[in-house]
Design a protein around this motif. Structure first.
Motif, PDB file in Angstrom:
ATOM      1  N   ARG A   3       0.830  -1.200   0.000  1.00  0.00           N
ATOM      2  CA  ARG A   3       0.000   0.000   0.000  1.00  0.00           C
ATOM      3  C   ARG A   3       0.866   1.253   0.000  1.00  0.00           C
ATOM      4  O   ARG A   3       1.997   1.240   0.471  1.00  0.00           O
ATOM      5  CB  ARG A   3      -0.855   0.043   1.267  1.00  0.00           C
ATOM      6  N   PHE A  19      -6.666  -1.355   8.250  1.00  0.00           N
ATOM      7  CA  PHE A  19      -6.203  -2.384   7.324  1.00  0.00           C
ATOM      8  C   PHE A  19      -6.145  -3.742   8.027  1.00  0.00           C
ATOM      9  O   PHE A  19      -6.606  -4.768   7.509  1.00  0.00           O
ATOM     10  CB  PHE A  19      -4.825  -2.018   6.761  1.00  0.00           C
ATOM     11  N   GLU A  77      -9.948  -4.681   9.088  1.00  0.00           N
ATOM     12  CA  GLU A  77     -10.976  -4.775   8.053  1.00  0.00           C
ATOM     13  C   GLU A  77     -10.520  -5.570   6.828  1.00  0.00           C
ATOM     14  O   GLU A  77     -11.330  -6.161   6.135  1.00  0.00           O
ATOM     15  CB  GLU A  77     -11.423  -3.364   7.631  1.00  0.00           C
ATOM     16  N   GLU A  78      -9.211  -5.564   6.572  1.00  0.00           N
ATOM     17  CA  GLU A  78      -8.770  -6.273   5.365  1.00  0.00           C
ATOM     18  C   GLU A  78      -7.988  -7.539   5.667  1.00  0.00           C
ATOM     19  O   GLU A  78      -8.258  -8.587   5.093  1.00  0.00           O
ATOM     20  CB  GLU A  78      -7.965  -5.312   4.478  1.00  0.00           C
ATOM     21  N   THR A  79      -7.027  -7.451   6.580  1.00  0.00           N
ATOM     22  CA  THR A  79      -6.214  -8.643   6.849  1.00  0.00           C
ATOM     23  C   THR A  79      -7.015  -9.710   7.590  1.00  0.00           C
ATOM     24  O   THR A  79      -7.129 -10.843   7.133  1.00  0.00           O
ATOM     25  CB  THR A  79      -4.972  -8.285   7.690  1.00  0.00           C
ATOM     26  N   LYS A  84     -10.278  -9.222   9.229  1.00  0.00           N
ATOM     27  CA  LYS A  84     -11.742  -9.084   9.189  1.00  0.00           C
ATOM     28  C   LYS A  84     -12.391  -9.383  10.536  1.00  0.00           C
ATOM     29  O   LYS A  84     -13.482  -9.968  10.605  1.00  0.00           O
ATOM     30  CB  LYS A  84     -12.331  -9.964   8.090  1.00  0.00           C
TER      31      LYS A  84
END
Lengths: 463, 463
Positions: A322, A341, A344-346, A348
């Motif tokens: 990123r 990040f 929410e992304e790695t 969840k």
């Protein structure tokens, strides 16, 4: 007084044919040719009670006094509701008006209002749907917190509010004084003579009850505080308050793993309590404020939290490919974009990051054997980032003293805190939860001023 | 972390033969030729656990580190107790010392200490029998209070701590400021320029959350506060604190009779809770602090409170044939000697006195039709006098405004309080209980500084 059994909450659970008296405030009034409809709220639940008045039953001069905001008492019989929504309504045959509300000046008319406007009428905003729901949830959440700890034998202590030591260095502090500012006493050196002030010393509002909670943990093993704390930072943002409420558990014979386990258990249980006790209020937030609220809460209550060390977290962020606004490398503090990040992304789901570099954390956190990191933990949650911060505390007298000296803290202020490590010291740990951060998380409200009854911010301490 | 099931409280309820690990602080150590005895407390209950160590089982160098105040972990098997007192003791086969306590400097040795001395070591005093019991009771009492209201659907609100209006005129206030006292900004008139202070106005610490509770009662019907309040009075007495905790319920659609009924129900229920949950702690107070404590509490929990008007009370006192230190006639405030006469000699139980002369009560109390008295109430209890003060509030806009003007209060500060009477006003009432007064009543402790964790008084805000 409205007893639970005669509240609108209880009336709405009643059966057709029952005679009842409802008391509350009129939210809206609609009139047709032959019938008048009132929505009545007494604050006991989210739903209003519909009052139906057949034309001619109530004297016209009484009806004329009823408008949005008026306080009334309506007696009559419960009937099945013709319309949608509630299944029960009240067919009134008697109305008593306690207090009118002038239709031209009453500020809380039916039409939607901005949050800013409602903040200016904080003495009335609790009568709106949104703030009714917010403060019912705040009350239930507060009780859930007490119940969580009391059930487990934790001793509740009231940490002091006024203090003569800025023990944590956690932020700017408010001065507390009874000195006459027009006539300040001076020392021979020309300084303000605080020895003549009320407490005989320079005094401030507390920024945290943690150090006092540690005293109690080393006597009662498991303790918690729940009280107001203060920051005099000139931060005019939707995330800062000058006065807010904190919950700080502290446990003896507890290491960072135990601390982490308790924080997870704690968040899940208080969320489950609110889901269970405030279903209608949460449904409203989900529908009107933030459509992800229910899903997020149910997910958190059901997830096993992830655990990574700070060092692992940095590695994940470095490899994310990123273009970070705040560049990432070992030693920097995590920013909101990094926290989001990770949650929410790695992973969840909620993530507990532990073992941060000593340089970016407070002096009282326990030093790891690597001498580079400390036993800190932050609990990060999807959507909001850090929600809990805590640590295992440094229980070794000499290590603590070294850290106090290295950070040039006033050693003499910490005599009692150091003594806790001299007399029957024990491994111990704890964490802090900001009640308003948790409230924002639960309700989806976007401004922290809207989850506390009367917010205190730079330039404003009204009501 | 000590889970409830491994606390000393749970261990003491265990059975011979069980293997357990106990953690806590050594209260005393006794040694005979063949065996060592330790009294161990983890704060979970009043009773200590006796640890028995047969000579030779634990290495001498470990034993040498164990003295009063040391923190240890003892593993072993529960056995029936040979001595009196507890029925169970722990025969240890493993000891881990977490923290020693130097025998020559540890201030909390076995011998009795004065309350004054213990106040100077407030960071350690909770480890003594007395303060362990005090703060366990305080925690249980606080929870009982929350439970009482939550069970009845009351909404808990956090009233603000910092305020820009001295709304009640209840007493001297502490100033709260971030101004640099060495460099005060001035207005053109030479006054302190508070517009440059953090809140843009002169700010203080609250003396009561009542007015804000009234805002909430006129939205949620039944509400309560539970938070810290402050008085900057220079009163160095055993009954005054600069910082103390208050509980203030406020009920819409409630008159003085309802208020009185709730106060009675409230006191009885929280006393019953403490009698039920803190039996061993209360027994200690009854034995060591005040031999009337248990009898008084059980009596209050079982009595119907008496009710007299102020006018009746004055008549009783006038006819008592006593030589009062403070002479009695209609119009004077009741003094401690009068209150004790009514509760201890006339009625021999708690007495609620209502309808006091308007001149001696606050502006917000509802004026009676006689225009001479107001709907005030004081709940007086044997042994301690006034324990609760409350009133029905003046809900009539014009009457309230007249009273504000007659008392020369700053009308502009009360705009929002007056508006509550303009928009949907309702009869409402409430009362206030000082947590520390209640604590003194329950424990028999004689100095209010000994029922709050870290007392704040003139000249002292240590820890």
């Amino acid at each position: 007084m409205i007893r639970p059994e005669s509240s609108i909450k209880a009336i709405l659970a009643g059966s057709p044919g029952q005679r009842v008296t409802a008391r509350g405030w009129v939210k809206t009034r609609r009139d047709s040719k032959s019938v008048h409809f009132l929505q009545l709220s007494d604050g006991s639940c989210f739903a209003d009670l519909q009052i139906v008045i057949d034309d001619g039953v109530i004297p016209a001069e009484t009806l004329a006094r009823i408008s949005t905001g008026a306080c009334i008492e309506a007696s009559g019989t419960l009937v099945e509701s013709a319309g949608g929504g509630q299944s029960i309504e009240l067919k009134a045959d008697g109305i008593l008006v306690h207090g009118e509300a002038d239709t031209t000046t009453y500020p809380l008319q039916k039409k939607g209002h901005s949050m800013e406007f409602l903040r200016d009428i904080a003495h009335l905003r609790s009568r709106s749907n949104t703030f009714g729901a917010v403060f019912r949830v705040r009350s239930a959440l507060s009780f859930a917190i007490h119940q969580f700890f009391q059930k487990r034998g934790f001793v509740y202590l009231h940490a002091p509010i006024v203090t003569t030591s800025d023990c944590e260095g956690a932020g700017a502090m408010f001065g507390v004084s009874t000195l006459d500012l027009m006539n300040l006493p001076r020392t021979d050196e020309g300084e303000v003579d605080y020895s003549q002030d009320f407490f005989g010393k320079r005094a401030s509002l507390t920024v945290s009850g943690q150090l006092e909670a540690e005293c109690f943990a080393l006597a009662f093993s498991n303790v918690y505080t729940f009280g107001p704390t203060f920051r005099a930072e000139n931060s005019n943002t939707p995330r800062h308050l000058a006065e807010f409420w904190m919950i700080e558990p502290e446990m003896a014979f507890c290491d960072l793993d135990g601390n982490r386990a308790l924080a997870e258990e704690f968040l899940k249980e208080i969320i489950a309590f609110v889901l269970d006790h405030c279903a209608a209020d949460l449904e409203f937030f989900n529908k009107r404020i933030d459509g992800t609220v229910l899903e997020t809460l149910e997910h958190v209550a059901a997830s096993d939290f992830e655990h990574v060390t700070y060092t692992e977290a940095i590695r994940i962020l470095e490899r994310a490919g990123r273009d970070w606004e705040f560049p990432v490398h070992w030693g920097v503090d995590l920013q909101s974009e990094h926290e989001r990040f990770l949650t929410e992304e790695t992973f969840k789901k909620p993530v507990v990051v532990t073992d941060y570099p000593r340089e970016i954390k407070a002096f009282y956190m326990r030093l790891n054997d690597d001498e580079k990191t400390v036993r800190a933990m932050d609990v990060l949650a999807p959507r909001i980032g850090e929600i809990i911060g805590g640590s295992q505390r440094e229980e070794r007298h000499d290590v603590l003293l070294d850290k106090i000296r290295a950070q040039h803290l006033p050693e003499e202020h910490y005599w009692w805190y150091l003594e806790l490590r001299k007399y029957g010291s024990a491994p111990h740990a704890g964490f802090g939860l900001g009640l308003e951060r948790m409230m924002m998380y639960i309700t989806g409200m976007k401004n922290i001023r809207d989850v506390i009854p009367f917010p205190r911010t730079p330039g404003s301490a009204e009501f």
